[in-house]
Design a protein around this motif. Structure first.
Motif, short mmCIF file in Angstrom:
data_model
loop_
_atom_site.label_atom_id
_atom_site.label_comp_id
_atom_site.label_asym_id
_atom_site.label_seq_id
_atom_site.Cartn_x
_atom_site.Cartn_y
_atom_site.Cartn_z
N SER A 1 -9.21 0.87 1.77
CA SER A 1 -10.22 0.95 0.72
C SER A 1 -11.47 0.14 0.99
CB SER A 1 -9.62 0.53 -0.62
OG SER A 1 -8.70 1.48 -1.08
N THR B 1 -17.70 6.71 3.65
CA THR B 1 -16.66 6.65 4.67
C THR B 1 -17.25 7.03 6.03
OG1 THR B 1 -14.98 7.25 3.05
CG2 THR B 1 -14.41 7.57 5.36
N SER C 1 -13.58 10.89 8.32
CA SER C 1 -13.91 12.05 7.49
C SER C 1 -13.70 13.35 8.25
CB SER C 1 -15.36 11.96 7.00
OG SER C 1 -15.55 10.84 6.16
N SER D 1 -0.99 10.72 0.29
CA SER D 1 -1.73 11.94 0.60
C SER D 1 -1.71 12.23 2.09
CB SER D 1 -3.18 11.80 0.12
OG SER D 1 -4.02 12.74 0.74
N MET E 1 -13.16 3.38 2.00
CA MET E 1 -12.32 4.55 1.69
C MET E 1 -11.58 4.35 0.37
SD MET E 1 -10.80 5.37 5.52
CE MET E 1 -9.87 6.81 4.97
N SER F 1 -5.35 12.11 3.55
CA SER F 1 -5.86 10.74 3.61
C SER F 1 -5.21 9.96 4.74
CB SER F 1 -5.61 10.03 2.28
OG SER F 1 -6.34 10.64 1.24
N GLN F 2 -3.94 10.24 4.99
CA GLN F 2 -3.26 9.55 6.09
C GLN F 2 -3.89 9.89 7.43
OE1 GLN F 2 1.18 8.94 5.95
NE2 GLN F 2 1.02 10.53 4.37
N SER G 1 -0.24 4.72 -1.94
CA SER G 1 -1.48 5.27 -2.48
C SER G 1 -2.38 4.13 -2.95
CB SER G 1 -1.17 6.24 -3.62
OG SER G 1 -0.32 7.27 -3.17
N TRP H 1 -9.87 7.43 -1.10
CA TRP H 1 -8.85 8.09 -0.29
C TRP H 1 -7.45 7.60 -0.65
CZ3 TRP H 1 -10.21 11.63 3.66
CH2 TRP H 1 -11.59 11.73 3.92
N ARG H 2 -7.36 6.42 -1.25
CA ARG H 2 -6.12 5.82 -1.75
C ARG H 2 -5.05 5.68 -0.67
NH1 ARG H 2 -7.72 2.96 -3.74
NH2 ARG H 2 -5.92 2.31 -4.94
N ILE H 3 -5.35 4.85 0.32
CA ILE H 3 -4.36 4.50 1.33
C ILE H 3 -4.29 2.98 1.45
CG2 ILE H 3 -3.79 4.51 3.80
CD1 ILE H 3 -3.10 7.12 2.53
N ALA I 1 -10.09 14.19 8.61
CA ALA I 1 -9.52 14.77 7.40
C ALA I 1 -9.83 16.27 7.32
CB ALA I 1 -10.07 14.05 6.17
#
Length: 402
Positions: A239, A47, A52, A274, A244, A277-278, A100, A247-249, A55
């Protein structure tokens, strides 16, 4: 405890073939095998620093609590800016839903709209999850065969398969597994069919839009047919294009009615995306340079893979993908041949097993994508792995006998 406790829906559900193949490769690697993993569909880049660091900043500032089920407003504003900047599409924050991952958005969109026996048109070759998600939500997947050369959905075939029961048509450009990219003219032809079917919704999966290789260009269906905007859900996310995956966005851009319904479902399932992650995604969507760097790298890897694999007479003329990071190889000249031990390769699954055992290369069969006999290879790994793995495939194929 026995399987009798499980629902029929779960019993009938297939495990993601690509994730299953990747997991097997990782297991073999942990056991000491030197496996080159061409099965995993994610960039091998880390990423970028900016998201990063954002976050980390979010954690130190205590942004670790529940958020809006629809996604934080500032993230949705960033997505709207991204859609305008990169895609020339105008959306308001009330037309954006954050989830997610892109798969999460697709599942909730189908769950929010599909009634028993509703049909979902899925062009083949398809991403492994479309038919299963449709079935899990109570729908009936209708698999439509593509043009044999381009492996893309043709307007005529779409029109023949639409019925009064059709609820969704799935479009995926750039495509997983083929890397095919729909042109503006091809999308216009499809749009003309859909304009005549006002009861049909359109899922436009554009998760690989950042990886389109010149002279090909990414165009959204909504660009060529703005009057279909209200019926179209664009699915995208952080992703692939922003490296990412973990990170699941993901996000959807669509009608306020559908967005509100998905928001309601998320409030009862995952509660919200998350929070950390947002914060990272908000920064990622504002950047373009890391995606361009990855695209240029993948283009070189694609060309290297095609150059080496084309030396095998059994693979013939390899279709060079215009987007994504996959090769989809035709195995017609390979199926039916025998290994040195006398085993006949009757189907593409057998070829996958053969390459894993003889070449130490993990791939995914075309049958997982509804199109056989074929083989999907991900070139989202290092140039060294591509060179070694593709040569190992060529050498293994050379050992086959008639």
């Amino acid at each position: 405890m026995t399987a009798s406790i499980l629902s029929q829906k779960v019993i009938n559900l297939n495990e993601s073939a690509s994730l299953k193949a990747a997991a097997l490769a990782q297991k073999l690697i942990s056991e000491g095998r030197r496996i080159i993993n061409f099965s995993i569909g994610e960039p091998d880049f880390n990423t970028p620093d900016a998201p990063s660091l954002e976050a980390i900043k979010a954690i130190t500032m205590g942004k670790t609590h529940y958020s809006n089920p629809q996604g934080n407003l500032d993230l949705r504003e960033s997505i709207c800016e991204k859609l305008q900047r990169d895609n020339a599409l105008d959306y308001g924050t009330d037309e954006i839903i954050v989830g997610s991952g892109g798969k999460h958005i697709i599942y909730h969109a189908f769950l929010a709209t599909i009634n028993p026996d509703d049909e979902v048109i899925v062009p083949s070759p398809y991403w492994v999850s479309y038919p299963d998600i449709a079935a899990l939500c109570g729908g009936k997947p209708i698999i439509v065969q593509p043009n044999s050369e381009s492996l893309k959905l043709e307007a005529e075939e779409l029109e023949k398969n639409i019925s009064a029961k059709t609820k969704w048509v799935v479009l995926n450009s750039p495509s997983n597994p083929t890397g095919a990219v729909y042109t503006e003219d091809e999308l216009q032809a499809i749009a003309e069919v859909l304009k005549k079917q006002p009861h049909v919704l359109i899922l436009s999966d554009e998760i690989y839009e950042k990886f389109v290789y010149p002279p090909a260009k990414h165009v959204s269906l909504v660009n060529v047919a703005p009057d279909l905007k209200e019926r179209t859900l664009i699915v995208n996310g952080a992703s692939k294009g922003y490296a990412m995956t973990g990170w699941r966005i993901g996000f959807g851009a669509g009608s306020t009615t559908l967005v509100a319904a998905i928001k309601k479902l998320i409030s009862q399932t995952t509660t919200c995306p998350s929070s950390i992650s947002q914060e990272a995604a908000k920064v990622a969507f504002s950047e373009t340079q890391p995606s361009i760097m990855m695209r240029d790298s993948f283009q070189g890897r694609r060309d290297q893979a095609v150059t080496i694999l084309s030396t095998s007479e059994l693979l013939g003329d390899i279709r060079k993908p215009e987007g994504a990071f996959y090769l989809f190889l035709n195995l017609e000249k390979i199926v039916g041949k025998q290994t040195a031990s006398g085993k006949v390769l009757n189907m593409d699954d057998d070829v996958v097993e053969f390459l894993l055992e003889e070449a130490n290369v993990s791939t995914v069969s075309g049958s997982a994508y509804g199109f056989s006999p074929c083989l999907r290879i991900s070139f989202a790994c290092s140039i060294e792995q591509i060179t070694q793995g593709c040569q190992a495939i060529v050498d293994a194929l050379a050992s086959l006998k008639d």
